[in-house]
Scaffold this motif. Structure first.
Motif, PDB file in Angstrom:
ATOM      1  N   LYS A  39       0.857  -1.180   0.000  1.00  0.00           N
ATOM      2  CA  LYS A  39       0.000   0.000   0.000  1.00  0.00           C
ATOM      3  C   LYS A  39       0.894   1.230   0.000  1.00  0.00           C
ATOM      4  CE  LYS A  39      -3.482   2.447   2.726  1.00  0.00           C
ATOM      5  NZ  LYS A  39      -4.272   2.458   3.991  1.00  0.00           N
ATOM      6  N   THR A  40       0.553   2.181  -0.820  1.00  0.00           N
ATOM      7  CA  THR A  40       1.323   3.417  -0.879  1.00  0.00           C
ATOM      8  C   THR A  40       0.914   4.318   0.290  1.00  0.00           C
ATOM      9  OG1 THR A  40       1.469   3.273  -3.283  1.00  0.00           O
ATOM     10  CG2 THR A  40       1.921   5.415  -2.273  1.00  0.00           C
ATOM     11  N   ASP A 338       6.005   6.156   0.344  1.00  0.00           N
ATOM     12  CA  ASP A 338       6.652   4.861   0.559  1.00  0.00           C
ATOM     13  C   ASP A 338       5.678   3.736   0.247  1.00  0.00           C
ATOM     14  OD1 ASP A 338       9.051   5.947   1.313  1.00  0.00           O
ATOM     15  OD2 ASP A 338       8.650   5.865   3.470  1.00  0.00           O
ATOM     16  N   THR A 339       6.247   2.604  -0.265  1.00  0.00           N
ATOM     17  CA  THR A 339       5.424   1.439  -0.580  1.00  0.00           C
ATOM     18  C   THR A 339       5.521   0.462   0.583  1.00  0.00           C
ATOM     19  OG1 THR A 339       5.855   1.738  -2.932  1.00  0.00           O
ATOM     20  CG2 THR A 339       4.974  -0.389  -2.243  1.00  0.00           C
ATOM     21  N   LEU A 340       4.493   0.404   1.395  1.00  0.00           N
ATOM     22  CA  LEU A 340       4.484  -0.401   2.608  1.00  0.00           C
ATOM     23  C   LEU A 340       3.977  -1.804   2.322  1.00  0.00           C
ATOM     24  CD1 LEU A 340       4.681  -0.558   5.785  1.00  0.00           C
ATOM     25  CD2 LEU A 340       2.273   0.170   5.800  1.00  0.00           C
ATOM     26  N   VAL A 341       4.678  -2.814   2.858  1.00  0.00           N
ATOM     27  CA  VAL A 341       4.212  -4.197   2.767  1.00  0.00           C
ATOM     28  C   VAL A 341       3.147  -4.395   3.843  1.00  0.00           C
ATOM     29  CG1 VAL A 341       4.836  -6.621   2.973  1.00  0.00           C
ATOM     30  CG2 VAL A 341       6.413  -5.018   1.876  1.00  0.00           C
ATOM     31  N   VAL A 342       1.939  -4.721   3.400  1.00  0.00           N
ATOM     32  CA  VAL A 342       0.842  -4.893   4.350  1.00  0.00           C
ATOM     33  C   VAL A 342       0.502  -6.363   4.588  1.00  0.00           C
ATOM     34  CG1 VAL A 342      -0.158  -2.634   3.866  1.00  0.00           C
ATOM     35  CG2 VAL A 342      -0.866  -4.603   2.505  1.00  0.00           C
ATOM     36  N   GLU A 343       0.939  -7.259   3.701  1.00  0.00           N
ATOM     37  CA  GLU A 343       0.758  -8.705   3.883  1.00  0.00           C
ATOM     38  C   GLU A 343       2.011  -9.417   3.397  1.00  0.00           C
ATOM     39  OE1 GLU A 343      -2.744 -10.468   2.274  1.00  0.00           O
ATOM     40  OE2 GLU A 343      -4.080  -8.870   2.968  1.00  0.00           O
ATOM     41  N   GLY A 344       2.460 -10.377   4.205  1.00  0.00           N
ATOM     42  CA  GLY A 344       3.630 -11.175   3.832  1.00  0.00           C
ATOM     43  C   GLY A 344       4.931 -10.667   4.415  1.00  0.00           C
TER      44      GLY A 344
END
Length: 358
Positions: A39-40, A338-344
């Motif tokens: 998610k951005t 920023d491109t946030l990792v929301v799963e994994g």
């Protein structure tokens, strides 16, 4: 024997040839990219809201008590009745008070008649004194009698006024418009001075008392936005207003009492209903909020993963602030865009190749 030796020599040479030959290298197996969802990061204004629960009470409520004693003859309103200011609610037996008023008025009339005669005598002797027709001593006696009569008339006027007030107090009226919430007497009951007879409440505006801690209290102002939700009627919030802010904490709970006013012009709200109050004390501009479950808690730090150039995972240490529902405020470590990792993210390590799932 010679044949055996020849075979042994050939085998030994083959083994030596094999051992001297270069070994084939193992093939390099490239790690499979891990699938993640991202998610951005976007910033937004974050309202700081103080939530609390209280109960609705009338804006003002009084217990009407008898100011004179007597037998209750009539009540004109019962529980739930709407009354206007000045409306007669309870009547006591007024016969004795009416007789007392007549007696006081009669005494006043008699005293006024005596005063008229004494005044006439006083004025006559006052004219005779310069000619020495009467003595100074006699004049002084008549003057004192005249002044005493004036005082007696004044005193009896006060007695009449007091008797009128007592007679008026046999009727107990509503001090303001509202509703009767309790009737505490019955017809024929002997009511003494100070006995409660009715309870009247002004419910055009309702009041909610809540208690907040010191960390929330220091940000509270009277002009803060307030929403009140009464779930028994509707989940649509009503507009409230901060009316009173306590100045001393309760020593047992270390909380401050706050009173909120809510308009009740249609009289739909009732006393005793549970009300949820939300007060917006401030707004944090350009706040970075992320889901709490994206944060990985290490032994000495808190981290999140972001996707950088080349679809490579990178760990970012973050500093967390206040929590708002399922989200948490990030004070340091992330920026909008920023491109946030929301799963994994729990399976990643820095530098891992990732595949972004849509």
């Amino acid at each position: 024997m010679k044949t055996y030796n020849l075979v042994a020599i050939l085998v030994s040479g083959f083994l030596i040839f094999i051992s001297c030959s270069p070994q084939a290298e193992d093939p390099v197996i490239e790690a499979k990219p891990r699938s993640v969802r991202v998610k951005t990061i976007e910033s937004r204004d974050l309202p700081i809201v103080v939530d609390s629960v209280g109960r609705l009470t009338p804006n003002r409520e009084v217990v009407l008590s008898a100011q004179v004693s007597g037998i209750l003859m009539q009540y004109n309103a019962d529980v739930g009745a709407k009354v206007v200011a000045g409306a007669p609610l309870v009547r006591l037996d007024k016969a004795d008070y009416a007789l007392a008023l007549k007696e006081a008025e009669a005494n006043l009339l008699a005293a006024q008649a005596r005063l008229a005669a004494i005044k006439s005598n006083y004025e006559r002797t006052k004219r005779l004194l310069p000619d020495n027709v009467i003595t100074q001593e006699r004049y002084d006696q008549i003057e004192a009698e005249y002044k005493s009569s004036i005082a007696q008339v004044t005193q009896l006027k006060v007695m009449v006024a007091m008797a009128q007030r007592r007679l008026g107090k046999t009727t107990i009226t509503a001090p303001f418009g509202g509703y009767v919430t309790n009737r505490l007497v019955e017809i024929g009951q002997n009511v003494a001075i100070g006995d409660p007879v009715m309870r009247v409440a002004d419910m055009k505006t309702m009041r909610v008392k809540i208690y907040i801690n010191e960390l929330e209290y220091v940000h509270l102002d009277k002009d803060d936005l307030v929403e009140v939700t009464v779930e028994a009627f509707s989940r649509t919030p009503l507009v409230g207003q901060v009316d009173k802010i306590g100045i001393q904490a309760d020593p047992r709970t270390n909380t401050f009492e706050i009173e909120i006013l809510v308009d009740n012009s249609d009289f739909s709200l009732k006393a005793g209903l549970t009300a949820r109050v939300a007060i917006q004390t401030e707004v944090i501009p350009d706040a970075v909020m992320i889901a709490q479950n994206t944060v990985i808690f290490r032994e000495n730090s808190k981290e999140v993963f972001v996707v950088e150039a080349g679809n490579l995972a990178a760990a970012r240490e973050v500093k967390m602030g206040r929590v708002d529902g399922s989200e948490v405020l990030i004070l340091e470590g992330l920026m909008p865009g920023d491109t946030l990792v929301v799963e994994g993210g729990q399976y990643l390590k820095p530098g891992d190749k990732v595949v972004v799932e849509q």
